[in-house]
Every structure is written in structure tokens, then in C-alpha cells.
Design a protein around this motif. Structure first.
Motif, PDB file in Angstrom:
ATOM      1  N   LEU A 118       0.906  -1.786  -0.485  1.00 54.62           N
ATOM      2  CA  LEU A 118      -0.066  -0.122   0.525  1.00 54.62           C
ATOM      3  C   LEU A 118       1.137   1.494   0.004  1.00 54.62           C
ATOM      4  N   GLN A 119       0.450   2.257  -0.815  1.00 54.24           N
ATOM      5  CA  GLN A 119       1.628   3.679  -0.990  1.00 54.24           C
ATOM      6  C   GLN A 119       0.306   4.591  -0.097  1.00 54.24           C
ATOM      7  N   CYS A 120      -0.869   5.266  -0.812  1.00 54.82           N
ATOM      8  CA  CYS A 120      -1.408   6.027  -0.104  1.00 54.82           C
ATOM      9  C   CYS A 120      -2.776   5.192   0.623  1.00 54.82           C
ATOM     10  N   GLY A 121      -3.164   3.483   0.380  1.00 59.35           N
ATOM     11  CA  GLY A 121      -3.582   3.355   1.731  1.00 59.35           C
ATOM     12  C   GLY A 121      -5.012   3.262   0.882  1.00 59.35           C
ATOM     13  N   PHE A 122      -5.730   4.114  -0.123  1.00 56.07           N
ATOM     14  CA  PHE A 122      -7.052   4.043  -0.154  1.00 56.07           C
ATOM     15  C   PHE A 122      -7.707   2.993  -0.767  1.00 56.07           C
ATOM     16  N   CYS A 123      -7.211   2.411  -0.842  1.00 55.34           N
ATOM     17  CA  CYS A 123      -7.887   0.693  -2.067  1.00 55.34           C
ATOM     18  C   CYS A 123      -7.699  -0.340  -1.323  1.00 55.34           C
TER      19      CYS A 123
ATOM     20  N   CYS B 236      -5.674  -0.303  -7.904  1.00 59.22           N
ATOM     21  CA  CYS B 236      -5.509   0.859  -7.002  1.00 59.22           C
ATOM     22  C   CYS B 236      -4.290   1.496  -8.454  1.00 59.22           C
ATOM     23  N   ARG B 237      -3.668   3.096  -7.545  1.00 57.91           N
ATOM     24  CA  ARG B 237      -3.243   3.485  -8.748  1.00 57.91           C
ATOM     25  C   ARG B 237      -2.087   4.163  -8.116  1.00 57.91           C
ATOM     26  N   CYS B 238      -1.350   3.401  -6.624  1.00 58.87           N
ATOM     27  CA  CYS B 238      -0.494   3.359  -6.531  1.00 58.87           C
ATOM     28  C   CYS B 238       0.985   2.562  -6.448  1.00 58.87           C
ATOM     29  N   THR B 239       0.104   1.599  -6.659  1.00 61.78           N
ATOM     30  CA  THR B 239       1.506   0.369  -6.142  1.00 61.78           C
ATOM     31  C   THR B 239       1.627  -0.593  -7.413  1.00 61.78           C
TER      32      THR B 239
ATOM     33  N   LEU C  98      -7.251   7.698  -6.392  1.00 64.32           N
ATOM     34  CA  LEU C  98      -8.419   7.206  -5.837  1.00 64.32           C
ATOM     35  C   LEU C  98      -9.055   7.427  -5.067  1.00 64.32           C
TER      36      LEU C  98
END
Ligand code: FES
Ligand code: FES
Lengths: 163, 781
Positions: A99-104, A136-139, B197
Motif C-alpha cells: 500500500l502507498q496511499c492506503g485508499f484502495c 490501485c493507482r499507487c502500487t 483513487l
């Protein structure tokens, strides 16, 4: 619109609430019960961030109305850890930087909990296929897949111990 | 300094909360009596606003306030949002108004706001705000924006040319006159969205007693919003606090100050209750900045051996309806084009044009992916013409390591001569080729062909200016508990800044990472700050944390030396105590030092030591630090359906010293995923009237777990001489050359058909059509 009375058990705690018929389950959890771990990324059923377990099955909280959960058992991300102790999947998410931002993340975790219960010995390919409904847009997903692979046998052992 | 944590794969301190649902994103913040807002947005790409009738909406149950431009403060009548980073090349410095008054210039522009008891009621009421529009002709395609009698995108200015300038050096005419080969092509990169997101979100609270505003926003630049609010409301900067709590991804678009970040605080001030606005995904696709629309018409001059003699051409950049970030992004494009290659002569003419679409602003890569695409495609074509291997032609042109530091000949956006500070580009490319087994590819290709499959391989290199100033600050403080607190101007959207900054401080104080608390994303932490963009935080905030921590650590040792009656050089910090080295010496805990220094009667500070256990420092880098890298992509293409699968992806990269490889690898993997989206999936479509067509995630496709392979990453570490840590930025390198490498691989896979890839994204239908056309041409011959 007149409110409807529903009973749901969320993370083991029973609730009885009046909800508007148009309120979806994710909003109900977030705003009526204050369980803000369930996130909304699209509100149209594509991203999977809002996934929660309803009677053990991963569903999209933005596509299900709260009234439809009447009588159900709901598990959200808040219900995955045992008191003060992360479950093996949560641990593995941390270890593999899943996880990066953790939103997903809440949606990933709940979806994987069901998936790994059904497929205790998953292949990476199967996981990628099954997880394609969670964005997931970050990882770039690599950490998520690694974490799931690591956690699968640990979760299995945990279930067997509990049984 | 011992480096126990610097360079280690330290697990993140952020994760515990985020994996248990205890994160705190803007919409998770519950203030009593909060009202919800919804915006009324233009359904037209370009129109005159004839009238607005909000009376029905105002009468609806639960509605507290409806505002149109006419209801905003008189001082805002002609006041646009501040233009960040002005520049002389800008001809028409147009930014958005808080609410559109007379003219809407893109579909999705806000014309009114409704505040109601909850979001559903606010949205219901927003639908009842009756706006009469008189549609105007829209400029949709930047390629026709400068047509002599075409429509205007903004009726307040005389033409659609927002800015124009030239970047050049060397004798370009001679370079082309003497060339053995000239390659000329046009490349178009279509726009996509950052698509974090978590959409945008704003919550504002007004405190009447203190006449002050607190604003929470899902932003990358809380200090930027604070500056904009101070400017718009004309209040003291002590009256505004902006907090970026947990933010669900940024990638650039959350860097701007948006109208909502001004209007929502205004509503909260008027009503005296907190007001919250949560963007939905459709709004995000319509009103949050996008990027990449650029047309490159370029030529490369080469000698008979394939050495570049010159690069020239034009760059047409679509800024959309406004210039929120000035011309930063196209300027970066224009100065990135020479890349890691020796280019003796250069001339690029850049035109920035207005269209009736949402503005473009920096998005992961910020103008660089397009420039890299252009130069790398030219090199591939040159290799074809000269009959050279694509890796070989690059080898002949890469800047050699001995030439570092290397002056390109251009001026970068920080106003300094563009100088690559360090690196070994040929070696980096070689590492990528070796890891990807470039030499063995033909055998893999042949094997796949025998099975009826089409494999291709592609390569692309890049250089990226990172760690831009002007500065970032940090304060290190010893708390009474003995813990260390870092307060920084940094904002984080998932990069793990808390962890990395704590690693730097933990080494300075000899404590564990979880003994360090890090504040990010709050303007109350540090009086000035710049923000998270251009992969700048590790260089700037990291260096500031290092210096302030070292300063405070020295002070702790001085105090301990005095108290323990020892030499300063004999004092070491370890495990939360300062002690005399060797077994016999005494020690004093951080907590006791904090107590002594708190000014309590009965405790006195050693002589010569100033009170206060805090050190602040600002780091202002002399110039950008240049990261670089080489990507190799392997793809399988189905010529019939046009479907592309990226089967293998290798990144060799150099971002200077790596503080946390776990996190840098994560940035690269995530960046590549974004690049794969840019290359083959993500296309923001508009119809001829400028209406966005891809406003859901079902229409606008993001890469999922099935599209992104595990990236094989190899590191080189050429420390930057420009900051004390030797670091360079790492947030965008995964994205920058990805579309170029994948385009190269697709073209390679389709070489039996003779297809040329000139644009991105390359969607399946486009590829299938290219193959079909190429075959039809062949058959006709
Ligand atoms: S928020 Fe429910 S699927 Fe995206
Ligand atoms: S970690 Fe940010 S969207 Fe997955």
C-alpha cells in the motif's frame, strides 16, 4: 422518503438503525456507524475500494443498499484485526509495501480475505485475474500480489487452528 | 553519523493505521453540524451564461445556501485564482474564477454551489438550479486551435495562443545542412487523468471568535492553498490553517488550488458551520486537471554513423481552458527533449494553446513522457534507417560518464543552466539490457513466432530534473517524553515521507524509527512550505530534516558533555540516551535532558548552552538533481484484436543514494503501472463539441492487476553532489519512459506488418486498424 428500520451485525456488533431507502451500504457504514475505513473511489461499482464482506462474500458497498443488508453479518476492514494484532494478510501488506496511499487497501484486504479462504493455495495468475476488479493507482499491484501469496498459507493455518 | 536506517528496507510507520481502517482521509473527518456542498457545473464546453435561477433550489428542504458568481464578494468580481509560477512567455494569464460569471469555458466548470444538510439533498437541489446557456463554438482539438478564422476558446482574449517561446542552442542550420540522414515525424500524445483513487475533497471550518479558517483538503500543496486563500480573502496568513490529512494519491492534479478550495471556505464563513464537499468520480473526470495533449513535429539530423547532429521542430501544447500552473509543464517538455544524449544543436518552437477542455497541469512525469516519447521514437526510426540495433544507436549517442557534470546548453525552469549533475548513462542502459537479456530476445521471438505469437521488445532512456527548490523547511524538536518530533512543510499522498524522514532523523539521534514522530501536511507545522511535486521532497525536506536533526543532536551532546563532565567528542547518542563512550562513562537520557532544558526551577542548563531543544533549517538546492534510467519492455501483441500484454518490464535506474529501497521500488513499480496506462489504456475522450465521453472508470480504463507485470528493478547509485544526502527524486521515473519503451516494443512486435507507432495511448482498436491498413497497403502493391 421515509426511513426504514434495519438490523445488521457489523464486525460482531449488532446495530439497529433507521436508514433512508436510497442510502447505500458504504455510506451507511461510513456516516451512520462511523466506520470510515471503507472507502469510496468511484461510487459506480468499478474500483472495488468500497468492498466489504456481507455474510462472508465480498460485495461493493456502493452498489448495495443499506436496506438490502438487513439481517446480514457485515465485516469491514476494521473487523479484520484481532485485538491489537494485525492478521497475517495485514502484516504481509506492510512487509511487502502493498500500500502507498492506503485508499484502495480496505477493499483489497476484504476482497482477498474471501478469495484466500476460497483458494487457500492460490497461483499468482489466479490472484491477478480475481483481483482485477480492485483498482490501485499507487502500487502497480506487485506488492499486493506478493503479500497475498505470503499470507495465504498463514491464513489457512490460522483457520485450521481455530477450527 | 551511523547509518542504521539510511539505505535500509524499513517498513512504513504509516501502514498500521491504513491496514486497519484507521486512516484519516478528508471525508473521514467528522465535525459536528457539518453541511454538505454540491456544485452546479456547465454541461457545455463553451457557452455564455444568460441567466441563473436558483429560487427553486433555495426553497428545497434542508438547503442552507445557494451561491452563484453574483453572490460572491464584490472584490472577487474580476478576480481569478492566483496564477502559480508566472512567466514572461505567457500572453494571456488566464486562470479560473471561483465560480463562472458570464462564460463557461469547459464542460464541468462550476457555476453555482449548493449547501444542504447532506450530500444527497445538496445534489438534489443542485439539479434544480436553472441555468440558461447560450452555446458558443468550442475549440476541441489543439491542432486546429490556431486556425486563422477558427473559434475562440476564451472570448476575453484575441486569440488562442496562450504562450509562445523558443528553446535553442548551437548552430541548427549547419547541423541539418551537413546531415547524412534526417528523420522527420509527428507524434501525438493524448490526454489522460491522474485519477488518484481518492477524488478531491474539501472541508472548511470557520471560527467566528478567532476570525480564522481551518481547511482540510485532499491536496498535494497545503501551503499553496493557504497562499491562495490569503490572497483571495485578503486576510492575514495567521488566520488560515490548511491541513492535508491522509491523502489518497496525488500524481500531480492535486497540486493546484481549485475553485472549490476557495468557495467551500467562503460558504463555511457565511454560514458559520463546517462545510464539506466530496468530489465524485464523474466530477473528477470533468473538473480535475489532466495531462499529456501535445503534438510534436520534429526532426533529427544524424551523421552517417548514427550520431545525432541536431534536433529541431515544434511543440504544440494543449493547456485546456486555463493556465493554472502557467507554462511549467510544456517548458519541462521542451527542455527534456535532448534527454541523456549528446545533441550538439537544438531548436524547439513551443506554442501553448487554449481549448475548451479542463486545464492541463503537471501529472506524474509532468511533460517529460511526451518529450522522451519524441526523442526515443526518432532514435528507433533512425536505427531502422541506418540498419543499427536500437541499443547500439543509443550507445553511440549517450552522454559518457566522463562528461559529468554535463551542461546541455539550455536553461531549466529553475532559471539555472540545465546541468546534469552526475550519473553513468551508458552503464545504466547496459544494466537494463543485461537484466532483460536483450541479446537473447531474437531466440525468444522466434520461439513465440513458431507458436503463432508476436513478441516485441523496446527500450527507452530518460533523464529527469528532480528536487526542485526553491526550498523546504524542517524543525526537529526533543519532546518532554524524550521522543523526537519533526515538523516539516512536506505533504504526503502515499509516498511514505513520514517513514523516510524518520529514518534520516533516527540515524542522527541514534534512536529507532518509531521513536520519531513526523508531522506532514499541515501549514501550522512550518510557516512556509512548497509542496509535493517534481519528485522534490526527499531532496528538499530530506536535507532540511538532516541538517536540523544534526544541529539538535549536536546540542544534546553538548548538554550531555557538560552534565557528565566529558569531552564532546566522547559523547554518543544511542537508544534514547547520551552517554560517554566506553564502559566506565555515565549517561543521561533524552527525557532528562528535556526536563533540564524546560526551564523548570531547580534544573539549570550548562553554561554557554541556549535554552530550547529545537532546531529549524531550510534547504534550498543550488539546482535540480538529475535522476536517470533505462527501461526495457517486452510485449505480446495480437495483430487481429490489437490487444497488448506487457509480459516483462525491466527498469535500471539511478536516483542517487537510496534512503529506503522498499519504498523506491514501490514508486517505480507504481510509476510503471501509470506508464502502462498511458501507453495502452488511458484515453480521455471528448466528442466534437468538447463533451467528455469517458467520465466513469468503466469508460476510462485504469491498469488492473492483470495488466501490470512485476517490474524487475536494478539500482545504480550516483550520489548527487548537490545536497548533503546525495539523493535525487524517484517518484516519476517509473512513468516517464514507459510509453516510449512500450511503443517501441509494440512496433517491434508488429514489424512483420510494417506498422509505425506515432501516438499514445495505443488502444487495441487503433493497433488493429493500423495492422489492417498496413496489410491492405501491402496487398495493393
Ligand atoms: S466505490 Fe464502490 S466500486 Fe468504487
Ligand atoms: S495504495 Fe493508493 S490506490 Fe492503492
Amino acid at each position: 422518503m421515509s426511513a426504514v428500520s434495519i438490523r445488521v451485525t457489523v464486525n460482531g456488533t449488532p446495530f439497529e438503525r433507521e436508514v433512508e431507502p436510497r442510502t447505500h451500504l458504504a455510506d451507511f457504514l461510513r456516516h451512520d456507524l462511523g466506520l470510515t475505513g471503507t472507502h469510496l473511489g468511484c461510487e459506480h461499482g468499478v474500483c472495488g475500494a468500497c468492498s466489504v464482506l456481507v455474510d462472508g462474500r465480498a460485495v461493493r458497498g456502493c452498489l448495495m443498499l443499506a436496506v438490502q443488508a438487513d439481517g446480514a453479518e457485515v465485516t469491514t476492514v476494521e473487523g479484520l484485526a484481532q485485538v491489537e494484532q494485525l492478521n497475517p494478510l495485514q502484516e504481509a501488506f506492510r512487509e511487502f509495501h502493498a500500500l502507498q496511499c492506503g485508499f484502495c487497501t480496505p477493499g483489497m484486504l476484504t476482497t482477498l480475505m474471501q478469495l484466500l479462504e476460497e483458494h487457500p493455495e492460490p497461483s499468482e495468475e489466479m490472484l491477478r485475474e480475481e483481483l482485477s476488479g480492485n483498482l490501485c493507482r499507487c502500487t502497480g499491484y506487485a506488492g499486493i500480489i506478493r503479500a497475498a501469496m505470503k499470507a495465504a498459507p498463514l491464513l489457512k493455518a490460522q483457520r485450521e487452528n481455530a477450527a | 553519523m551511523t547509518t542504521r536506517f539510511f539505505g535500509a528496507r524499513v517498513q512504513r510507520v504509516e501502514d498500521g493505521a491504513l491496514v486497519t481502517g484507521a486512516g484519516r482521509f478528508t471525508d473521514d473527518i467528522k465535525l459536528k453540524e457539518t453541511l454538505s456542498a454540491a456544485f452546479v457545473r456547465s454541461p457545455f464546453a463553451h457557452a455564455r451564461i444568460v441567466s441563473i435561477d436558483a429560487s427553486a433550489a433555495k426553497e428545497m428542504p434542508g438547503v442552507h445556501l445557494v451561491l452563484t458568481a453574483a453572490d460572491l464578494p464584490a472584490a472577487w468580481r474580476d478576480k481569478r485564482l492566483p496564477l502559480d509560477v508566472p512567466a514572461p512567455a505567457i500572453r494571456h494569464p488566464l486562470t479560473q474564477f471561483p465560480l463562472a460569471a458570464d462564460e463557461v469555458c469547459f464542460c464541468g466548470e462550476a457555476v453555482a454551489v449548493v449547501v444542504a444538510d447532506n450530500r444527497a439533498l445538496a445534489e438534489d437541489a443542485a439539479e434544480q438550479v436553472m441555468v440558461e446557456y447560450d452555446p458558443l463554438p468550442a475549440v476541441v482539438d489543439c491542432r486546429t486551435a490556431l486556425a486563422p478564422d477558427g473559434p475562440l476558446a476564451q472570448t476575453s482574449v484575441a486569440d488562442n495562443l496562450a504562450a509562445k517561446w523558443v528553446n535553442e542552442y548551437g548552430d541548427i542550420e549547419r547541423a541539418f545542412a551537413g546531415a547524412a540522414h534526417v528523420i522527420a515525424e509527428d507524434y501525438f500524445q493524448h490526454r489522460g487523468t491522474g485519477c488518484p483513487l481518492e477524488p478531491r475533497a474539501v472541508l472548511a471550518q470557520y471560527d467566528r471568535a478567532g476570525d480564522s479558517l481551518t481547511v482540510w483538503s485532499a491536496t498535494q500543496a497545503p501551503h499553496g492553498i493557504k497562499r491562495a486563500i490569503v490572497d483571495m480573502f485578503d486576510i492575514a496568513d495567521t488566520q488560515v490553517r490548511v491541513i492535508a490529512p491522509d491523502v489518497g494519491g496525488g500524481f500531480g492534479p492535486k497540486l493546484l488550488t481549485y475553485p472549490e478550495e476557495i468557495v467551500i471556505p467562503h460558504c463555511a464563513r457565511l454560514i458559520g458551520r463546517p462545510v464539506k464537499w466530496i468530489e465524485d468520480r464523474r466530477e473528477h473526470m470533468m473538473s480535475t486537471a489532466q495531462e499529456r495533449d501535445q503534438l510534436w513535429s520534429v526532426r533529427m539530423a544524424l551523421d552517417a554513423d548514427g550520431r545525432i547532429l541536431g534536433l529541431r521542430g515544434t511543440l504544440l501544447h494543449d493547456t485546456g481552458a486555463f493556465l493554472p500552473w502557467g507554462i511549467i509543464m510544456p517548458y519541462i517538455s521542451a527542455t527534456t527533449f535532448p534527454g541523456p544524449y549528446v545533441v550538439p544543436a537544438y531548436r524547439l518552437d513551443t506554442s501553448v494553446v487554449f481549448t475548451n477542455k479542463i486545464s492541463t497541469s503537471p501529472m506524474r512525469g509532468a511533460g517529460r513522457p511526451q518529450a522522451v516519447f519524441a526523442v526515443e521514437r526518432l532514435l528507433d526510426r533512425a536505427a531502422q534507417v541506418l540498419g543499427l540495433d536500437r541499443a547500439e544507436i543509443r550507445r553511440r549517442n549517450l552522454i559518457p560518464a566522463e562528461a559529468m557534470p554535463y551542461k546541455v546548453g539550455l536553461i531549466y525552469r529553475d532559471g539555472q543552466p540545465l546541468t546534469y549533475d552526475s550519473g553513468d548513462y551508458p552503464q545504466c542502459q547496459q544494466m537494463a539490457l543485461d537484466t532483460a537479456d536483450w541479446a537473447g530476445f531474437e531466440a525468444r521471438r522466434a520461439k513465440a513466432r513458431a507458436e503463432g505469437r508476436h513478441l516485441g521488445i523496446g527500450l527507452a532512456n530518460y533523464v529527469e530534473g528532480t528536487g526542485l527548490g526553491p526550498f523546504e523547511g524542517a524543525t526537529a524538536r526533543l519532546l518532554p517524553s524524550g521522543r523526537i518530533l519533526l515538523r516539516t512543510g512536506a505533504a504526503s499522498q502515499g509516498q511514505g515521507h513520514r517513514t523516510v524522514l524518520a529514518q534520516i532523523a533516527a540515524d542522527a539521534f541514534g534512536v529507532a524509527v518509531d521513536e520519531v514522530d513526523v508531522e506532514v501536511g499541515d501549514t501550522a507545522s512550518v510557516s512556509v512550505g512548497v509542496g509535493a511535486f517534481a519528485s522534490r521532497l526527499m531532496v528538499n525536506a530530506g536535507s532540511a530534516v538532516d541538517t536540523s536533526s544534526q544541529t539538535l543532536a549536536l546540542k544534546l551532546r553538548q548538554i550531555a558533555a557538560a552534565v557528565l563532565d566529558a569531552e564532546l567528542d566522547d559523547i554518543e547518542l544511542s537508544g534514547g540516551v547520551a552517554r560517554v563512550m566506553g564502559t566506565q562513562g555515565g549517561q543521561i537520557s533524552f527525557r532528562e535532558i528535556a526536563k533540564m532544558s524546560s526551564g523548570r526551577p531547580g534544573f539549570s542548563l550548562p553554561r554557554g548552552i541556549e535554552p530550547g531543544l529545537e532546531a529549524t533549517s531550510f534547504f534550498a538546492p543550488p539546482q535540480a538533481a538529475y535522476s536517470n534510467g533505462s527501461h526495457v519492455a517486452e510485449v505480446e501483441v495480437d495483430p487481429e484484436t490489437g490487444l497488448v500484454k506487457v509480459t516483462r518490464y525491466v527498469v535500471a535506474h539511478d536516483c542517487g543514494r537510496v534512503i529506503n529501497p522498499l519504498l523506491v521500488d514501490g514508486q517505480i513499480q507504481g510509476g510503471v503501472a501509470h506508464g502502462i496506462g498511458n501507453a495502452i489504456m488511458e484515453r480521455m475522450r471528448y466528442d466534437e463539441a468538447g463533451n467528455p465521453q469517458t467520465t466513469s472508470l468503466a469508460d476510462y480504463l485504469l491498469p488492473d492487476a492483470g495488466n501490470v507485470p512485476n517490474v524487475e528493478i536494478v539500482h545504480m547509485e550516483s550520489p548527487s553532489p548537490l545536497n548533503p544526502l546525495g539523493v535525487k527524486g524517484a517518484g516519476e521515473g517509473g512513468t516517464i519512459p514507459a510509453a516510449a519503451a512500450i511503443a517501441s516494443a509494440i512496433e517491434d512486435a508488429l514489424s512483420p506488418f510494417g506498422v509505425k507507432i506515432l501516438d499514445a495511448p495505443m488502444l487495441p482498436e487503433t493497433i488493429a486498424m493500423l495492422v489492417k491498413n498496413a496489410q491492405a497497403q501491402k496487398d495493393a502493391r
